[in-house]
Motif scaffolding. Structure first.
Motif, PDB file in Angstrom:
ATOM      1  N   HIS A 209       0.392  -1.438   0.323  1.00 49.82           N
ATOM      2  CA  HIS A 209      -0.678  -0.485  -0.125  1.00 49.82           C
ATOM      3  C   HIS A 209       0.663   0.901   0.467  1.00 49.82           C
ATOM      4  O   HIS A 209       2.366   1.292   0.148  1.00 49.82           O
ATOM      5  CB  HIS A 209      -0.562  -0.254   1.454  1.00 49.82           C
ATOM      6  N   SER A 210       0.295   2.112  -0.264  1.00 45.03           N
ATOM      7  CA  SER A 210       1.094   3.738   0.027  1.00 45.03           C
ATOM      8  C   SER A 210       0.942   4.655   1.266  1.00 45.03           C
ATOM      9  O   SER A 210       0.290   3.715   2.042  1.00 45.03           O
ATOM     10  CB  SER A 210       0.419   5.084  -1.044  1.00 45.03           C
ATOM     11  N   ILE A 211       1.489   4.247   1.967  1.00 43.92           N
ATOM     12  CA  ILE A 211       1.462   5.408   2.777  1.00 43.92           C
ATOM     13  C   ILE A 211       1.879   6.721   2.374  1.00 43.92           C
ATOM     14  O   ILE A 211       2.423   7.945   1.897  1.00 43.92           O
ATOM     15  CB  ILE A 211       2.951   4.938   3.550  1.00 43.92           C
ATOM     16  N   THR A 212       1.072   7.322   3.685  1.00 42.73           N
ATOM     17  CA  THR A 212       0.712   9.206   3.927  1.00 42.73           C
ATOM     18  C   THR A 212       1.572  10.035   4.602  1.00 42.73           C
ATOM     19  O   THR A 212       1.281   9.413   5.745  1.00 42.73           O
ATOM     20  CB  THR A 212       0.284   9.155   2.755  1.00 42.73           C
ATOM     21  N   ILE A 213       2.134  10.850   4.736  1.00 44.96           N
ATOM     22  CA  ILE A 213       2.569  11.748   6.198  1.00 44.96           C
ATOM     23  C   ILE A 213       1.821  12.961   6.000  1.00 44.96           C
ATOM     24  O   ILE A 213       1.572  13.695   4.703  1.00 44.96           O
ATOM     25  CB  ILE A 213       4.003  11.764   6.011  1.00 44.96           C
ATOM     26  N   GLU A 214       1.515  13.265   6.720  1.00 47.54           N
ATOM     27  CA  GLU A 214       0.402  14.470   6.665  1.00 47.54           C
ATOM     28  C   GLU A 214       0.980  16.062   8.019  1.00 47.54           C
ATOM     29  O   GLU A 214       0.950  15.635   8.766  1.00 47.54           O
ATOM     30  CB  GLU A 214      -1.202  14.982   6.971  1.00 47.54           C
ATOM     31  N   ASN A 215       1.786  16.132   7.670  1.00 47.51           N
ATOM     32  CA  ASN A 215       2.445  17.568   8.300  1.00 47.51           C
ATOM     33  C   ASN A 215       2.826  16.475   9.845  1.00 47.51           C
ATOM     34  O   ASN A 215       3.107  17.201  11.088  1.00 47.51           O
ATOM     35  CB  ASN A 215       1.134  18.083   9.007  1.00 47.51           C
ATOM     36  N   GLY A 216       3.464  15.232   9.116  1.00 51.34           N
ATOM     37  CA  GLY A 216       4.603  14.506  10.375  1.00 51.34           C
ATOM     38  C   GLY A 216       6.039  15.752  11.036  1.00 51.34           C
ATOM     39  O   GLY A 216       6.336  16.295   9.867  1.00 51.34           O
TER      40      GLY A 216
END
Length: 413
Positions: A209-216
Motif C-alpha cells: 500500500h501507499s504511505i502518506t504523511i501529513e505534517n509529520g
C-alpha cells in the motif's frame, strides 16, 4: 508478567527465545509455509496476510532475525533471513514478499544510522519497516531543527503491520539551488497506510500500500542528507562499529538486490510444487493415456524446470555467501565493481527462475490448471509481476551489467 532477562554486555532485554538457532527458525518457516498454500486467495482478497499469520511470524521470531542482539534481536545473519524468505514465498508469494520487504530493512537501519537512532527505533524488538527509493513529498525545517514531512509514497510493501517507514524526499537547501535527496525514517505514529493496493495482476496480497504523511515531525537525527543508492560503506559504518558484527558493515543496496533473486526463486519453487501435484494427479491428454509421472515429455519438462530452479537457488545462496565474505573482509570490499558484479549474478538467478515457470511449468500444466485462482496460475502471475519490478526490469536487466562493464573496464561515464 515476567521481567525479561538482560543481556549482560548490553543491558538490554534478551529476545523471547535466547536459545533459538538459525536451523530452528528456518524449520519454522518451512512448517508455516505449508499452511499458507490454501490461504492464498484469502490473502489476495484482504491485500495482506492475516493478523493470525502476523502473530505466528512474531512468535516464531521472524521480525527479529536481522535485528541486532543489542536490542533483543537474534542477529542470525542474512543467509538465515533469505532461507526464511524463500520458504514463505514458496508457500504464498504475496505473504513472502510482504514479510521480506517489511523485515529486511532492519539490516539497512542497523548499518547506516547512529546509536541514538537505533536505541529508539529498535526499542520494541520486533522491527517492520517498508522502504521506497523514489523521492516524493516535501520536507521543511521545523523550529526544533527537525523536519516537517508531507507526502505520499507508493509501493510500501510490508506496511500493514509496520512499525516504521524508510523513505526519501527532495529538499531544496537554499533558494535557487537544485533539490537534493534526503533519506528519513518515520515511526508508525507519523504516517498512515492508504487502502489502495490489490489492483495489479500479481502480488495482490503483498501489502504494498501507499504511505502518506501529513505534517509529520521527524527529529533531525532521523534524517540523512543522501539517497540510499548513493551511500558508500567503504569507509566503515556506524552499525559495524556499534555492534561489532561485520554484517552491519555491508552494502544495503546490494543486499536489497539479492532479496529480489531470493524472492523469485521461492515463487518459482512453489510453481514447480504445484506442477508436481498435477503430474501425480492427472493423466496425459493424448494416447497412450498414462499418468503424467510416466510420460517422457512431462518428465522432461519437470526435470528441466527443477534443474533451472536448483541452479538459481545455488547461485543466490552463493551470492549471499559472497556478500557475507565481503563483510568479513571489511567495508573496503564493497566497491562499486564488486557490488555490481553481485547484481549481474542475481540477474541470471531471476532469469533462471522465470524460465523454469514461464517456459516449462506454466504452458504445459494445462488450461484447466491455470484458471484464475489455481496455484500454478497465481505463482505465474506473481512472478510475472516480479519481472516488471523496476529493480529487475530496469536496473538488473540493463543498468547493472552495463555499469559493471564500465567500472571493470575503466570507461568514463
Amino acid at each position: 508478567m515476567a521481567v525479561p532477562a538482560i543481556v549482560p554486555e548490553f543491558g538490554h532485554p534478551q529476545p523471547p527465545e535466547p536459545g533459538l538457532t538459525p536451523e530452528e527458525v528456518i524449520a519454522r518457516a518451512e512448517t508455516i509455509a505449508a499452511t499458507l498454500v490454501p490461504r492464498q486467495h484469502e490473502v489476495e482478497e484482504r491485500t495482506f496476510y492475516g493478523l493470525d499469520v502476523h502473530e505466528r511470524f512474531r512468535e516464531a521470531g521472524f521480525y527479529r532475525i536481522l535485528v541486532p542482539r543489542r536490542y533483543g534481536g537474534y542477529e542470525f545473519g542474512v543467509d538465515t533471513f533469505i532461507r526464511v524468505s524463500m520458504a514463505l514465498c514458496r508457500g504464498c508469494p504475496s505473504t513472502g514478499w510482504m514479510y521480506t520487504l517489511g523485515a529486511a530493512h532492519a539490516l539497512a537501519v542497523a548499518t547506516l544510522f547512529d546509536e541514538r537512532v537505533q536505541d529508539e527505533v529498535f526499542a520494541g524488538g520486533d522491527f517492520i519497516c517498508p522502504a521506497t527509493v523514489l523521492p516524493a513529498g516535501t520536507a521543511v525545517r521545523a523550529p526544533d531543527g527537525g523536519w516537517t514531512i508531507n507526502g505520499t509514497w507508493s509501493y510500501c510493501s510490508g506496511s500493514p503491520y509496520a512499525s516504521h517507514f524508510l523513505g526519501h524526499v527532495l529538499v531544496t537547501p537554499e533558494e535557487g539551488a537544485e533539490p537534493v535527496p534526503m533519506m528519513f525514517i518515520a515511526p508508525r505514529d507519523q504516517w498512515r497506510r492508504l487502502d489502495d493496493w490489490g489492483a495489479l495482476m500479481g502480488l495482490k496480497g503483498s501489502g504494498s500500500h501507499s504511505i502518506t504523511i501529513e505534517n509529520g515531525h521527524i527529529p533531525a537525527h532521523y534524517a540523512m542528507d543522501t539517497h540510499l543508492s548513493l551511500l558508500s560503506v567503504t569507509d566503515g559504518t556506524p552499525g559495524a562499529a556499534l555492534h561489532g558484527n561485520p554484517m552491519y558493515g555491508g552494502g544495503p543496496m546490494s543486499f536489497m538486490v539479492v532479496e529480489s533473486g531470493a524472492l523469485a526463486v521461492g515463487i518459482a519453487k512453489g510453481a514447480v510444487d504445484a506442477y508436481e501435484d498435477l503430474m501425480r494427479s492427472r493423466n496425459t491428454l493424448f494416447p497412450p493415456i498414462v499418468p503424467r509421472t510416466e510420460d517422457p515429455d512431462f518428465q522432461y519438462w519437470y526435470g528441466e524446470a527443477s534443474g533451472l530452479i536448483a541452479t538459481a537457488e545455488a547461485a543466490i545462496m552463493n551470492t549471499i555467501h559472497e556478500w557475507q565474505r565481503m563483510c568479513e573482509e571489511g567495508p573496503a570490499a564493497f566497491t562499486r565493481e564488486r557490488e555490481l558484479h553481485l547484481a549481474s549474478v542475481v540477474r541470471e538467478v531471476v532469469r533462471l527462475a522465470w524460465r523454469a515457470v514461464e517456459h516449462y511449468a506454466f504452458p504445459t500444466a494445462g488450461s484447466s490448471a491455470v484458471r484464475t485462482g489455481e496455484r500454478i496460475e497465481r505463482h505465474w502471475r506473481d512472478l510475472s509481476t516480479v519481472m516488471s519490478h523496476g529493480g529487475i526490469a530496469i536496473f538488473l536487466n540493463a543498468m547493472a551489467v552495463r555499469e559493471y562493464a564500465r567500472v571493470k573496464l575503466g570507461v568514463e561515464h
